[in-house]
Design a protein around this motif. Structure first.
Motif: not given
Length: 710
Positions: A550-553, A658-662, A466-472
């Motif tokens: 989880a996928p890393a890319s 979370l806001p950026l995830q949206q 879960r490191r990095g934005v994609l992992g989070r």
């Protein structure tokens, strides 16, 4: 003969074209919404006068010669002119009134209203009235650049050609009034229009009815020179608000002046000019019809998307509320009584299908054996024809209780079935080859099977990398989306998916549904739905933790979610008859499939259009409403996410993403749904999407202390 189809590619071009067309129609509708009706200018231009021969002349200015000609209305001749229409409410009332008094008038219509109300445009001409241009969006021609003025006039002509098959020679510039009030900027705009062949029509008597002074005041301004018997062009409005005083005033004027010998006619007839309308060419008519269709479609889309925007927002908020309520109910139900594990529990066989899992298979096997389960545990690793060192690594471990089954590559379902057949225990735990268990996971996972109605148990899958934005983002999705959903599904007894990463099954339950089927790409969803239809209860165990890679890319994430979504659609279609079945199967089908259809198919399909409309609302409507709605929805999601993380014993730190995830991550998932549905509708058999492992657990023996911090 079986026809093999390749996965669709060109539909992305169609999707882009569709998005472009939608954006273009919304932009056209936004452009058309510039029509606001008559109003005083907020920043009036400087007022040096136009040439004296124009300002001291009549209200009709013709520029077809070397010098401008000003024309005045003949005595006892009134040209009633109506600006800003046609309007579906007030224009018909005025037309009925004029017909009763055998009077004709000139309507200076905006192009956007012409396109919106083609039947009124045709009625105006059919009943002997004439139409002039009032620009397309009621623009102030004195302050607009020359190119914008040309565009406005050209679009209005296109709209007229598309609705009535004609062009017009008459123009009234918005915000213009009497000749003696003509400013130099207005004169420049009028000259520009004149060189394009327009006759510019001003007014003798500006009633200023747009300011709603009342019917009596409008009558007084219309009859300013009644006693002298002069003719006049009277400026009125048939759109832009409540025009009841205008209608009443027109009737009074007609009743008062008609007996005195006044005639009410059009501008061109009164001045013996060529008729305002001229037939449009076939090409112009076709272009006009396209413009009208696009604007009407844009208006329809705007109204529809407004409803969809509100409906989607309400549905999403209701879903969050239901999820949170069910999560609370599930938490109280699970934690109400202190769990007491028996001294011994039944034997368990853990089946691990593995294809090219050399990066993490050792950590997976070690974690499965390093457990506190009070009973016999065997681990069956099925090497599904791996081309890497997966089998060699398992053999080299030489751990007691581990068996290796080799088979030719046949896909995950066949590997699972081979492992199930080789397993000895009646309790089967199915685990992915990239998953690590905690020491207490097995006993927590198997414990709910003490209830004879429970046929399977879904564990709590966690994202390890879960490191990095994609992992989070994926971590938040697993906790808020997947696990909150599973709590709700448990409460309503309609679990649609036991994740491949962690699930426990009774052998009897698996046998009753024919084992793991290979006719979908979501074998876990297909199997869970089959169990639900067969009457088995499937529960969620929050304390049975499994850490998965989880996928890393973004590319790997796309491949995984594409397979998941496509397979879920396949499984939903396969089990569609459950909606009509009776008893437990019917209740399961109606709850599970309805939820999946609404929130995993329909809403993702609508979401891109709704998001585009939100941007449209910010640009062309009151930006406060969509901005506040987005802020409120994000706030609710953050609050729900905080509660979900607390339920799972997780830190709330990742919520800042979370806001950026949206904005980013959610759009990717929407495209996955669209791609999956297009693939399914084209009848394409999607290949298994292999995810490349990065070896998150390659050096992790599987003890809780070495797993990611929660």
């Amino acid at each position: 003969m079986v026809v093999k189809r390749a996965e669709p590619r060109s539909h992305w071009l169609l999707l882009l074209l569709g998005a472009f067309a939608l954006a273009a129609m919304l932009l056209l509708d936004g452009f058309a919404r510039g029509v606001v009706g008559e109003a005083p200018r907020t920043d009036p231009p400087p007022r040096p006068p136009a040439p004296a021969e124009v300002t001291s002349g009549g209200p009709v200015v013709s520029l077809d010669g070397d010098r401008p000609r000003s024309l005045r209305m003949p005595a006892r001749t009134i040209a009633l002119t109506f600006d800003d229409g046609p309007d579906p409410k007030w224009t018909p009332r005025l037309l009925d009134l004029l017909r009763r008094h055998n009077a004709r008038a000139t309507f200076f219509a905006t192009g956007t209203h012409i396109a919106q109300h083609p039947e009124l445009t045709r009625r105006i001409l059919r009943e002997g009235h004439e139409i002039g241009s009032h620009t397309y969006t009621h623009i102030d021609m004195a302050t607009a650049p020359a190119w914008r003025n040309r565009l406005e006039l050209d679009l209005t002509q296109r709209a007229l050609a598309g609705t009535a098959g004609v062009h017009t020679r008459l123009l009234r510039m918005p915000y213009s009034s009497r000749p003696d009030g003509l400013t130099d900027p207005e004169w420049r705009a009028a000259r520009q229009a004149g060189t394009a062949g327009y006759v510019v029509v001003l007014t003798d008597r500006d009633t200023e009815d747009w300011a709603r002074p009342g019917a009596q005041k409008i009558v007084e301004r219309s009859l300013a020179a009644e006693r002298r018997g002069e003719g006049a062009i009277v400026m009125l409005h048939d759109s832009g608000g409540d025009r009841a005083p205008t209608v009443a005033a027109v009737e009074q004027v007609l009743r008062r002046l008609s007996p005195q010998g006044y005639r009410f006619t059009t501008v061109t007839e009164a001045l013996r000019l060529p008729r305002a309308e001229a037939s449009a060419s076939l090409t112009d008519r076709m272009i006009g019809k396209t413009l009208v269709a696009a604007q009407r479609t844009g208006g329809w889309l705007t109204r529809w998307l407004q409803v969809a925007f509100v409906a989607v927002g309400v549905l999403c908020v209701l879903r969050l509320v239901v999820l949170l309520v069910c999560a609370h109910v599930h938490m109280r139900r699970v934690r109400r009584h202190r769990r007491v594990f028996p001294a011994t529990m039944p034997p368990v066989s853990v089946v691990v299908p593995a294809y090219n899992e050399e990066a993490g298979i050792a950590a997976t096997v070690r974690s499965l054996l390093d457990n506190d389960y009070p009973g016999p545990v065997e681990v069956v690793v099925v090497d599904d024809g791996s081309s890497d060192r997966t089998a060699e690594i398992v053999e080299s471990l030489a751990l007691p209780g581990v068996r290796l089954v080799r088979k030719p590559n046949g896909g995950k379902p066949s590997a699972l079935n081979a492992g199930i057949a080789a397993a000895r225990a009646e309790i089967l735990v199915l685990v992915d080859g990239d998953t690590v268990f905690q020491r207490d996971t097995l006993r927590n996972l198997v414990f709910p099977l003490r209830d004879p109605e429970v046929g399977a148990v879904s564990g709590n899958a966690k994202v390890a990398n879960r490191r990095g934005v994609l992992g989070r983002w994926q971590h938040i999705e697993y906790v808020i989306g997947f696990n909150l959903d599973r709590r709700m599904f448990d409460v309503f007894r309609c679990m649609p998916t036991i994740p491949g990463a962690i699930g426990a099954f009774r052998r009897r339950a698996l046998v009753s549904v024919g084992g793991v089927q290979d006719d979908t790409l979501a074998e876990d969803t297909d199997l869970t739905m089959a169990l639900g239809r067969a009457g088995w209860r499937v529960v969620y165990e929050e304390n049975a933790l499994a850490w998965t890679e989880a996928p890393a890319s973004l590319r790997q994430l796309w491949r995984q979610r594409y397979r998941w979504c496509y397979g879920t659609v396949q499984a939903m279609w396969k089990h569609r008859d459950a909606v009509l079945e009776r008893g437990r199967a019917g209740r399961y089908g109606r709850r599970s499939l309805t939820y999946l259809t609404v929130f995993q198919v329909i809403l993702p399909l609508l979401a891109p259009a709704v998001d585009l409309f939100a941007l449209y609302g910010v640009a062309f409507m009151d930006p406060t409403a969509p901005a506040l709605m987005w802020l409120a929805f994000t706030t609710v999601q953050v609050a729900a996410g905080g509660y979900a993380l607390w339920l799972d014993g997780e830190r709330i730190g990742p919520l800042w993403t979370l806001p950026l995830q949206q904005i980013v991550y959610r759009q990717l998932l929407y495209l996955v749904v669209i791609q999956s549905l297009v693939t399914a509708m084209l009848g394409v058999r999607l290949r298994w999407q292999v995810i490349r492992r990065t070896g998150t657990f390659s050096d992790v023996p599987g003890t809780p202390s070495e797993l990611p911090a929660r």
